[in-house]
Scaffold this active site. Structure first.
Site, PDB file in Angstrom:
ATOM      1  N   GLY A  30       0.819  -1.006  -0.115  1.00 16.06           N
ATOM      2  CA  GLY A  30      -0.059  -0.083  -0.330  1.00 16.06           C
ATOM      3  C   GLY A  30       0.903   1.270  -0.032  1.00 16.06           C
ATOM      4  CD  GLN A  66       3.479   5.708   2.383  1.00 21.31           C
ATOM      5  OE1 GLN A  66       2.156   5.263   2.031  1.00 21.31           O
ATOM      6  NE2 GLN A  66       4.407   5.146   2.943  1.00 21.31           N
ATOM      7  CB  CYS A 108       4.702   2.379   7.905  1.00 26.89           C
ATOM      8  SG  CYS A 108       4.641   3.790   6.737  1.00 26.89           S
ATOM      9  CG  LEU A 109       6.351   0.916   1.520  1.00 29.31           C
ATOM     10  CD1 LEU A 109       6.149   1.929   0.188  1.00 29.31           C
ATOM     11  CD2 LEU A 109       7.914  -0.165   1.502  1.00 29.31           C
ATOM     12  CG  HIS A 143      -0.461   1.388   7.599  1.00 35.07           C
ATOM     13  ND1 HIS A 143       0.029   0.879   7.874  1.00 35.07           N
ATOM     14  CD2 HIS A 143      -0.292   1.805   6.092  1.00 35.07           C
ATOM     15  CE1 HIS A 143       1.666   1.755   7.749  1.00 35.07           C
ATOM     16  NE2 HIS A 143       1.544   2.516   6.476  1.00 35.07           N
ATOM     17  CD  GLU A 144      -1.458   2.687   2.646  1.00 30.42           C
ATOM     18  OE1 GLU A 144      -1.058   4.012   2.775  1.00 30.42           O
ATOM     19  OE2 GLU A 144      -0.820   1.896   2.535  1.00 30.42           O
ATOM     20  CG  HIS A 159       0.493   7.185   5.094  1.00 28.86           C
ATOM     21  ND1 HIS A 159       0.893   7.498   5.724  1.00 28.86           N
ATOM     22  CD2 HIS A 159       0.524   5.319   4.629  1.00 28.86           C
ATOM     23  CE1 HIS A 159       1.922   6.428   6.348  1.00 28.86           C
ATOM     24  NE2 HIS A 159       1.864   5.373   5.122  1.00 28.86           N
TER      25      HIS A 159
HETATM   26 NI    NI Z   1       2.630   3.466   5.140  1.00 24.03          NI
END
Ligand code: NI
Length: 169
Positions: A45, A50, A92-93, A134-135, A138
């Site tokens: 995701g 991000q 998380c990236l 999660h998204e 963000h």
């Molecule tokens: Ni994330």
């Protein structure tokens, strides 16, 4: 085009994103770039902040590119129903190398717009339910570490600060 992933510490990640209002070619291109950037980073995701764009747009593919039909674009998503509980490791990236168990609902129904601006509803279970949460977090300027205890969060913050000082972040 693959964009670099913004890392924890950048203000854009902790700023609520702006609603998507233009459903045009540019938005479609942005979503495509987000998929490319997400696959390149081996994520399931990715939210627009991000890659430095403060926009309420997220892409998800819990099959990591194995099934083209699993590609999801969510514009202006909101959670309209959730139930149950699951506690699994989450990462998380934007926080590479850090993982922690996060409590999330087991089932989540989202309402969102597609790239044509049409509203749809979708119910997710397990990993997909987790990705929805999660998204959308963000897009509200919230990172998964905010769901951890103060102690665990501070530990991660301190480790990130050390990496920043060494120029490794
Ligand atoms: Ni994330």
């Amino acid at each position: 085009m693959i964009h670099p992933i913004v890392k924890y510490g950048d203000k854009v990640l902790e700023t609520p994103a702006q609603p998507v209002t233009q459903f045009d070619e540019e938005l479609a291109k942005l979503a495509e770039d987000m998929f490319e950037s997400m696959y390149a980073a081996h994520g399931v995701g990715l939210a627009a902040p991000q890659i430095g764009r403060s926009l309420r747009l997220a892409v998800i593919d819990v099959t990591s590119g194995m099934n083209p039909e699993a590609r999801l674009v969510l514009a202006n998503p909101e959670i309209i129903h959730s139930e149950g509980e699951q506690r699994e490791e989450e990462g998380c990236l934007s926080l590479p190398g850090f993982h922690a168990a996060v409590l999330r609902p087991k089932f989540v129904t989202v309402r969102a717009q597609n790239l044509r601006g049409e509203w749809f509803e979708m119910r997710g279970e397990g990993l997909l339910a987790r990705a929805f949460c999660h998204e959308i977090d963000h897009l509200n300027g919230v990172l998964f570490i905010q769901h951890l205890s103060l102690l665990k969060r501070d530990l991660i913050r301190r480790r990130v600060r050390k990496l920043q000082k060494r120029g490794e972040w």
